[in-house]
Design a protein around this motif. Structure first.
Motif, short mmCIF file in Angstrom:
data_model
loop_
_atom_site.label_atom_id
_atom_site.label_comp_id
_atom_site.label_asym_id
_atom_site.label_seq_id
_atom_site.Cartn_x
_atom_site.Cartn_y
_atom_site.Cartn_z
N VAL A 34 0.85 -1.20 0.00
CA VAL A 34 0.00 0.00 0.00
C VAL A 34 0.88 1.25 0.00
O VAL A 34 0.70 2.14 -0.83
N ARG A 35 1.83 1.30 0.91
CA ARG A 35 2.71 2.47 1.00
C ARG A 35 3.57 2.62 -0.25
O ARG A 35 3.81 3.72 -0.73
N ALA A 36 4.04 1.49 -0.78
CA ALA A 36 4.89 1.53 -1.97
C ALA A 36 4.08 1.98 -3.19
O ALA A 36 4.56 2.80 -3.99
N ALA A 37 2.87 1.46 -3.35
CA ALA A 37 2.04 1.81 -4.51
C ALA A 37 1.72 3.30 -4.55
O ALA A 37 1.60 3.87 -5.64
N GLU A 38 1.60 3.92 -3.39
CA GLU A 38 1.36 5.36 -3.34
C GLU A 38 2.46 6.13 -4.06
O GLU A 38 2.24 7.23 -4.55
N ARG A 39 3.64 5.54 -4.12
CA ARG A 39 4.79 6.18 -4.78
C ARG A 39 5.09 5.55 -6.15
O ARG A 39 6.07 5.88 -6.78
N GLY A 40 4.27 4.58 -6.55
CA GLY A 40 4.47 3.92 -7.82
C GLY A 40 5.47 2.78 -7.78
O GLY A 40 5.94 2.31 -8.81
N TRP A 41 5.80 2.33 -6.60
CA TRP A 41 6.76 1.25 -6.42
C TRP A 41 6.01 -0.07 -6.30
O TRP A 41 4.88 -0.13 -5.87
N ARG A 42 6.71 -1.14 -6.64
CA ARG A 42 6.11 -2.48 -6.60
C ARG A 42 6.75 -3.33 -5.50
O ARG A 42 7.92 -3.17 -5.19
N VAL A 43 5.94 -4.27 -5.00
CA VAL A 43 6.40 -5.22 -3.99
C VAL A 43 6.19 -6.62 -4.55
O VAL A 43 5.11 -6.93 -5.06
N TYR A 44 7.23 -7.44 -4.46
CA TYR A 44 7.17 -8.81 -4.97
C TYR A 44 7.53 -9.79 -3.87
O TYR A 44 8.33 -9.49 -2.98
N LEU A 45 6.97 -11.01 -3.95
CA LEU A 45 7.34 -12.10 -3.07
C LEU A 45 8.15 -13.11 -3.88
O LEU A 45 7.77 -13.49 -4.98
N GLN A 46 9.27 -13.52 -3.32
CA GLN A 46 10.19 -14.47 -3.96
C GLN A 46 10.42 -15.61 -2.97
O GLN A 46 10.68 -15.38 -1.79
N ASP A 47 10.34 -16.84 -3.44
CA ASP A 47 10.60 -18.01 -2.59
C ASP A 47 12.00 -17.91 -2.00
O ASP A 47 12.98 -17.76 -2.73
N GLU A 48 12.09 -17.99 -0.67
CA GLU A 48 13.39 -17.88 -0.02
C GLU A 48 13.94 -19.22 0.45
O GLU A 48 14.96 -19.27 1.15
N HIS A 49 13.28 -20.31 0.06
CA HIS A 49 13.71 -21.64 0.52
C HIS A 49 15.20 -21.87 0.20
O HIS A 49 15.64 -21.68 -0.92
N GLY A 50 15.94 -22.25 1.22
CA GLY A 50 17.34 -22.62 1.05
C GLY A 50 18.33 -21.47 1.08
O GLY A 50 19.53 -21.69 1.02
N THR A 51 17.84 -20.23 1.18
CA THR A 51 18.78 -19.10 1.15
C THR A 51 19.67 -19.07 2.38
O THR A 51 20.85 -18.72 2.28
N SER A 52 19.14 -19.44 3.52
CA SER A 52 19.94 -19.41 4.76
C SER A 52 21.06 -20.45 4.71
O SER A 52 22.21 -20.16 5.07
N SER A 53 20.75 -21.66 4.24
CA SER A 53 21.79 -22.68 4.17
C SER A 53 22.81 -22.34 3.09
O SER A 53 24.01 -22.53 3.28
N GLU A 54 22.35 -21.79 1.97
CA GLU A 54 23.28 -21.37 0.92
C GLU A 54 24.18 -20.24 1.42
O GLU A 54 25.38 -20.21 1.13
N ALA A 55 23.61 -19.34 2.21
CA ALA A 55 24.39 -18.24 2.78
C ALA A 55 25.46 -18.79 3.73
O ALA A 55 26.61 -18.34 3.72
N ALA A 56 25.08 -19.78 4.55
CA ALA A 56 26.05 -20.37 5.48
C ALA A 56 27.21 -21.01 4.73
O ALA A 56 28.38 -20.80 5.09
N TYR A 57 26.90 -21.77 3.67
CA TYR A 57 27.97 -22.38 2.87
C TYR A 57 28.87 -21.32 2.25
O TYR A 57 30.09 -21.45 2.25
N ARG A 58 28.26 -20.27 1.74
CA ARG A 58 29.04 -19.21 1.10
C ARG A 58 29.97 -18.53 2.11
O ARG A 58 31.13 -18.28 1.81
N MET A 59 29.45 -18.25 3.30
CA MET A 59 30.26 -17.59 4.33
C MET A 59 31.40 -18.48 4.80
O MET A 59 32.51 -18.01 5.03
N ILE A 60 31.14 -19.78 4.94
CA ILE A 60 32.19 -20.72 5.33
C ILE A 60 33.27 -20.76 4.26
O ILE A 60 34.47 -20.71 4.56
N ASN A 61 32.85 -20.81 3.00
CA ASN A 61 33.82 -20.83 1.89
C ASN A 61 34.64 -19.54 1.83
O ASN A 61 35.78 -19.56 1.35
N LEU A 62 34.06 -18.44 2.29
CA LEU A 62 34.81 -17.18 2.33
C LEU A 62 35.72 -17.09 3.56
O LEU A 62 36.47 -16.14 3.70
N GLY A 63 35.60 -18.08 4.46
CA GLY A 63 36.47 -18.11 5.63
C GLY A 63 35.98 -17.27 6.79
O GLY A 63 36.77 -16.96 7.70
#
Length: 143
Positions: A38-67
């Protein structure tokens, strides 16, 4: 903050299980996304929902690989997961995402008539913690 950073789209991760079904947390996210839409549309902005399944585990692997040590991983895991969510969004060019429309017809019409924004690509980040996008996401999460 969104105006200062010239944001015109909000991508919100929606929790889903491994089989693509929504979780109990999904309703809470939908509620928040609806209020933001509602607040975004007042300014012409859009809001989207994206499946976040697995992002936390992928983030953990990425951070471990970065040391990153355990303490650093705990402090930045949400921000890394958010970067992964955005990488997915841009990698699939916005397919399989859900736009969140406000219930008010006049705001829906405003979004339909609004200009189409060009998507800015986020390249895969070797070191997300040094990226301005990452710093912005981290700031939003900590706000």
């Amino acid at each position: 903050m969104a105006e200062r950073e010239e944001v015109d789209e909000f991508i919100i991760g929606i929790p889903k299980s491994w089989d693509g079904k929504e979780t109990p947390q999904s309703n809470k996210v939908r509620s928040i996304a609806g209020r933001l839409a509602v607040r975004a549309a007042e300014r012409g902005w859009r809001v989207y929902l994206q499946d976040e399944h697995g992002t936390s585990s992928e983030a953990a692997y990425r951070m471990i690989n970065l040391g990153l040590n355990k303490s650093a991983r705990q402090k930045t895991s949400d921000a890394y997961a958010a970067v992964i969510l955005l990488e997915r969004y841009f990698a699939i060019s916005g397919e399989d995402i859900e736009i969140v429309l406000p219930k008010q017809i006049d705001l829906q019409e405003k979004l339909r008539k609004g200009r189409r924004f060009k998507m800015r690509r986020i390249e895969k980040l070797a070191e997300p913690s040094k990226s301005p996008v990452f710093q912005f996401i981290l700031g939003v999460i900590m706000f």
